[in-house]
Design a protein around this motif. Structure first.
Motif, PDB file in Angstrom:
ATOM      1  N   PHE A 105       0.828  -1.203   0.000  1.00 14.95           N
ATOM      2  CA  PHE A 105       0.000   0.000   0.000  1.00 14.95           C
ATOM      3  C   PHE A 105       0.865   1.256   0.000  1.00 14.95           C
ATOM      4  CE2 PHE A 105      -2.806  -3.346   1.172  1.00 14.95           C
ATOM      5  CZ  PHE A 105      -4.072  -2.953   0.751  1.00 14.95           C
ATOM      6  N   ASN A 106       0.368   2.298  -0.673  1.00 12.97           N
ATOM      7  CA  ASN A 106       1.165   3.487  -0.956  1.00 12.97           C
ATOM      8  C   ASN A 106       1.297   4.431   0.229  1.00 12.97           C
ATOM      9  OD1 ASN A 106       2.723   5.141  -2.645  1.00 12.97           O
ATOM     10  ND2 ASN A 106       0.950   6.337  -3.280  1.00 12.97           N
ATOM     11  N   ASP A 107       0.509   4.225   1.273  1.00 19.14           N
ATOM     12  CA  ASP A 107       0.592   5.075   2.463  1.00 19.14           C
ATOM     13  C   ASP A 107       0.893   4.219   3.682  1.00 19.14           C
ATOM     14  OD1 ASP A 107      -0.346   7.867   1.518  1.00 19.14           O
ATOM     15  OD2 ASP A 107      -1.866   6.525   0.692  1.00 19.14           O
ATOM     16  N   GLU A 108       1.271   4.880   4.771  1.00 15.74           N
ATOM     17  CA  GLU A 108       1.512   4.139   6.008  1.00 15.74           C
ATOM     18  C   GLU A 108       0.188   3.681   6.578  1.00 15.74           C
ATOM     19  OE1 GLU A 108       3.292   5.196  10.374  1.00 15.74           O
ATOM     20  OE2 GLU A 108       4.618   5.564   8.664  1.00 15.74           O
ATOM     21  N   LEU A 109       0.063   2.404   6.839  1.00 15.47           N
ATOM     22  CA  LEU A 109      -1.167   1.821   7.353  1.00 15.47           C
ATOM     23  C   LEU A 109      -1.156   1.801   8.880  1.00 15.47           C
ATOM     24  CD1 LEU A 109      -1.463  -1.276   4.974  1.00 15.47           C
ATOM     25  CD2 LEU A 109      -2.646   0.917   4.753  1.00 15.47           C
ATOM     26  N   SER A 110      -2.335   1.967   9.452  1.00 18.33           N
ATOM     27  CA  SER A 110      -2.458   1.863  10.908  1.00 18.33           C
ATOM     28  C   SER A 110      -2.478   0.393  11.301  1.00 18.33           C
ATOM     29  CB  SER A 110      -3.760   2.531  11.359  1.00 18.33           C
ATOM     30  OG  SER A 110      -4.878   1.750  10.927  1.00 18.33           O
ATOM     31  N   TYR A 117       8.272   1.681  14.493  1.00 21.44           N
ATOM     32  CA  TYR A 117       7.190   1.419  13.543  1.00 21.44           C
ATOM     33  C   TYR A 117       6.456   0.127  13.904  1.00 21.44           C
ATOM     34  CZ  TYR A 117       4.899  -0.221   9.298  1.00 21.44           C
ATOM     35  OH  TYR A 117       3.978  -0.710   8.407  1.00 21.44           O
ATOM     36  N   MET A 118       7.211  -0.895  14.273  1.00 19.26           N
ATOM     37  CA  MET A 118       6.618  -2.214  14.493  1.00 19.26           C
ATOM     38  C   MET A 118       5.857  -2.326  15.812  1.00 19.26           C
ATOM     39  SD  MET A 118       9.529  -4.827  13.083  1.00 19.26           S
ATOM     40  CE  MET A 118       9.694  -5.167  11.327  1.00 19.26           C
ATOM     41  N   LEU A 119       6.262  -1.560  16.797  1.00 19.78           N
ATOM     42  CA  LEU A 119       5.720  -1.734  18.151  1.00 19.78           C
ATOM     43  C   LEU A 119       4.194  -1.758  18.190  1.00 19.78           C
ATOM     44  CD1 LEU A 119       6.628  -2.167  21.036  1.00 19.78           C
ATOM     45  CD2 LEU A 119       6.711   0.307  21.339  1.00 19.78           C
ATOM     46  N   PRO A 120       3.505  -0.769  17.603  1.00 21.70           N
ATOM     47  CA  PRO A 120       2.037  -0.810  17.663  1.00 21.70           C
ATOM     48  C   PRO A 120       1.417  -1.788  16.668  1.00 21.70           C
ATOM     49  CG  PRO A 120       2.728   1.128  16.454  1.00 21.70           C
ATOM     50  CD  PRO A 120       3.988   0.459  16.941  1.00 21.70           C
ATOM     51  N   ARG A 137       6.244  -6.704  24.081  1.00 19.87           N
ATOM     52  CA  ARG A 137       6.258  -5.252  23.948  1.00 19.87           C
ATOM     53  C   ARG A 137       7.253  -4.600  24.911  1.00 19.87           C
ATOM     54  NH1 ARG A 137       2.615  -2.051  21.585  1.00 19.87           N
ATOM     55  NH2 ARG A 137       1.262  -3.868  21.330  1.00 19.87           N
ATOM     56  N   ARG A 138       7.290  -5.078  26.141  1.00 24.14           N
ATOM     57  CA  ARG A 138       8.183  -4.467  27.127  1.00 24.14           C
ATOM     58  C   ARG A 138       9.644  -4.606  26.712  1.00 24.14           C
ATOM     59  NH1 ARG A 138      11.079  -6.437  31.078  1.00 24.14           N
ATOM     60  NH2 ARG A 138      10.133  -8.504  30.889  1.00 24.14           N
ATOM     61  N   ARG A 139      10.009  -5.793  26.227  1.00 23.13           N
ATOM     62  CA  ARG A 139      11.402  -6.004  25.831  1.00 23.13           C
ATOM     63  C   ARG A 139      11.759  -5.168  24.604  1.00 23.13           C
ATOM     64  NH1 ARG A 139      12.766 -12.139  25.340  1.00 23.13           N
ATOM     65  NH2 ARG A 139      14.837 -11.263  24.940  1.00 23.13           N
ATOM     66  N   ILE A 140      10.804  -4.969  23.714  1.00 19.20           N
ATOM     67  CA  ILE A 140      11.066  -4.113  22.556  1.00 19.20           C
ATOM     68  C   ILE A 140      11.298  -2.673  23.007  1.00 19.20           C
ATOM     69  CG2 ILE A 140      10.057  -3.114  20.464  1.00 19.20           C
ATOM     70  CD1 ILE A 140       8.723  -5.732  19.912  1.00 19.20           C
ATOM     71  N   GLU A 141      10.491  -2.211  23.943  1.00 19.69           N
ATOM     72  CA  GLU A 141      10.677  -0.852  24.459  1.00 19.69           C
ATOM     73  C   GLU A 141      12.032  -0.705  25.140  1.00 19.69           C
ATOM     74  OE1 GLU A 141       7.217  -0.546  26.870  1.00 19.69           O
ATOM     75  OE2 GLU A 141       5.951   0.252  25.249  1.00 19.69           O
ATOM     76  N   GLU A 142      12.440  -1.750  25.871  1.00 18.68           N
ATOM     77  CA  GLU A 142      13.766  -1.721  26.498  1.00 18.68           C
ATOM     78  C   GLU A 142      14.865  -1.681  25.445  1.00 18.68           C
ATOM     79  OE1 GLU A 142      13.801  -5.178  28.936  1.00 18.68           O
ATOM     80  OE2 GLU A 142      12.627  -4.265  30.572  1.00 18.68           O
TER      81      GLU A 142
END
Length: 428
Positions: A80-85, A131-134, A168-173
C-alpha cells in the motif's frame, strides 16, 4: 539458476484534492521502492476517494477487486502506498488472506540493507522497532506468510522477525538501549562539528532526492581539485545508496578550502520514524553554510523532486541557508551545458562539465567576506606571515626596511584579528 523475485500488487488511494500527476508519480515511486526491495510489481490498483477508509484504507468494493486480482496473478504480497495503521493491517490481512505491507516498511527495509556504519544501523533499527511496536499483531500474521515465491523479497527481514517475537516491554527496552548508544555517537558528532566551527572552515552540504548523483558529484569535485585523491565515497545507481554522512575537505588553489558533506537522499513521504531517527545525521544539513541542491534534470518529474526535497529541508529546519541548484544529468537532455543562470548550474557530472562553474558559484557564496589588502608585518611577527601564507592568497611578498609587505586576499575575520599587529595596512 537466478533467484526468483517475490511478486506483489501495489495499491494507492487518490484523494480527490491531490493532483493526478502527483499521485501517478507516487505510485511509480512505490514500484521503484518495491524493486529496490527485490520485489517484482505485477499489477497496480488505485481508487479515488474523498478520504482514507479508516478501517481498510480502501472501500469494500475495491477489496473484492484486489482479492480477485491477487488470485489471478497468484501473488501473496500486497503493498500500500501510504503508512497503514495497526487496525488497517489486521483488517486487510483478514480480508485478503495475504501479506500486507506499506510504503514505510519498504523504505525501512531498504535502509536496513544499505546501512553500513554503526550509527546508521542504530538509527534504522530504532525507526524499525518504533514502527513495528504498535503493529505487532498484524505483522505477526504477515510473518507467517513469508518465505513463499523464493523468499527473495524483503530479504533482510530476519532481524525484524526475531524482534517481533519479543514482547512489547522487551522491545521498548531495546529501543531505549539503542537510543542511549545513539546519544553517545551523536555527542561525538557534535564535538567534531564544534571543532570544525572553531577552525572556521565553511561547510557545504549536498542535498537532494535519492539517486540524483550527490555522491558522484562529491567524487567529481574531489578529483577535480585533487586528481590523486584517495578519498572518494561509495557510488551506485540505486535508491538510498548513501545513508552515511560523508565529509571531505575540498582544497582550492588559492588556499581557500571548505568541507563538503554528502547526506542521505530524500524521498516523498519519508517516514517520520526515519526522520526522527536520522535527526542527528540531518543536523549536518541544518548547520551548513551553504546547500547544493542536486537535481536529476533528466527526470521528467524533476520539479516534483525539487518540491519534495525543499519541503523535507523546511521540515528539518534549514530555512535561511543559501542554496545553489546543481541541475545534473544534462547530458541526457537537450539543454545546453555547462551553463549558469543565477544560482542554478546546468551540468553533467558524468561528463565532468560544469564543475568549474559550480566551484566558482560556491566560492562566490562562501568567500564573499574576503578582502584584498596590502599589509606590512614587523619582522618579529614571522608567525603572522606564515599564517597568511597558509590561510590567504598571496599575490606578492616584498621585504622592506621595517618588515614584510604582503599583497594578498584574506578573510575579513583574519584581517581584523591581526590588524593591530600591522605597521600599516590598506584595503584594495
Amino acid at each position: 539458476m537466478s533467484e526468483q523475485l517475490e511478486q506483489a500488487i501495489i495499491v494507492g488511494l487518490h484523494i480527490n484534492d491531490r493532483p493526478q500527476a502527483d499521485f501517478d508519480y507516487s505510485m511509480d515511486e512505490l514500484a521503484s521502492l518495491a524493486e529496490a526491495c527485490h520485489i517484482s510489481v505485477v499489477d497496480r490498483l488505485s481508487q479515488k476517494a474523498q478520504r482514507i477508509n479508516p478501517s481498510h484504507y480502501i472501500g469494500t468494493g475495491k477489496i473484492d477487486e484486489l482479492r480477485a486480482m491477487a488470485e489471478a496473478h497468484q501473488v501473496e504480497t500486497i503493498i500500500f502506498n501510504d503508512e497503514l495503521s495497526p487496525s488497517q493491517i489486521r483488517n486487510l490481512e483478514a480480508e485478503l488472506d495475504r501479506k500486507v505491507i506499506d510504503r514505510t516498511i519498504l523504505i525501512l527495509d531498504i535502509f536496513s540493507e544499505r546501512a553500513q556504519t554503526r550509527e546508521a544501523q542504530l538509527q534504522v533499527e530504532v525507526a524499525r522497532l518504533q514502527y513495528m511496536l504498535p503493529r505487532l499483531v498484524g505483522l505477526r500474521a504477515s510473518l507467517s506468510r513469508q518465505g513463499g515465491a523464493g523468499g527473495a523479497g524483503l530479504r533482510n527481514r530476519g532481524a525484524g522477525e526475531t524482534k517481533l517475537e519479543l514482547d512489547r516491554r522487551r522491545i521498548e527496552e531495546r529501543i531505549s538501549m539503542l537510543q542511549h548508544e545513539l546519544e553517545r555517537l551523536v555527542a561525538t558528532r557534535q564535538t567534531q562539528r564544534l571543532k570544525r566551527k572553531k577552525n572556521e572552515v565553511p561547510v557545504v552540504c549536498l542535498v537532494g532526492y535519492t539517486n540524483t548523483g550527490k555522491s558522484s558529484l562529491m567524487n567529481a569535485l574531489l578529483r577535480y581539485t585533487d586528481p590523486d585523491t584517495t578519498k572518494e565515497v561509495f557510488v551506485k545507481n540505486m535508491l538510498f545508496a548513501t545513508l552515511e554522512t560523508s565529509v571531505r575537505n575540498i582544497e582550492l588553489p588559492d588556499n581557500k578550502s571548505f568541507l563538503l558533506t554528502d547526506t542521505v537522499g530524500f524521498v516523498s513521504q519519508l517516514p517520520h520514524h526515519l526522520i526522527k531517527a536520522f535527526r542527528s545525521t540531518l543536523e549536518e544539513v541544518t548547520e551548513a553554510d551553504l546547500l547544493v541542491h542536486v537535481v536529476d534534470y533528466s527526470n521528467e518529474d524533476y520539479d516534483k523532486l525539487i518540491e519534495v526535497t525543499n519541503q523535507t529541508l523546511e521540515d528539518i529546519g534549514t530555512t535561511g541557508i543559501d542554496m545553489i541548484y546543481a541541475y545534473n544529468k544534462c547530458d541526457l537532455t537537450d539543454t545546453p551545458y555547462p551553463a549558469v543562470n543565477g544560482n542554478s548550474i546546468y551540468m553533467s557530472v558524468r561528463d565532468g562539465a560544469g564543475l568549474e562553474e559550480l566551484i566558482q558559484s560556491i566560492r562566490a557564496q562562501l568567500f564573499s567576506n574576503y578582502v584584498k589588502c596590502s599589509v606590512l608585518i614587523p619582522y618579529d611577527q614571522g608567525g603572522i606571515v606564515s599564517y597568511f601564507n597558509e590561510h590567504g592568497q598571496i599575490f606578492s611578498t616584498e621585504y622592506e626596511e621595517n618588515g614584510t609587505r604582503l599583497e594578498m586576499e584574506c578573510s575579513q575575520i583574519d584581517f581584523d584579528r591581526y590588524k593591530e599587529h600591522f605597521i600599516d595596512h590598506a584595503l584594495s
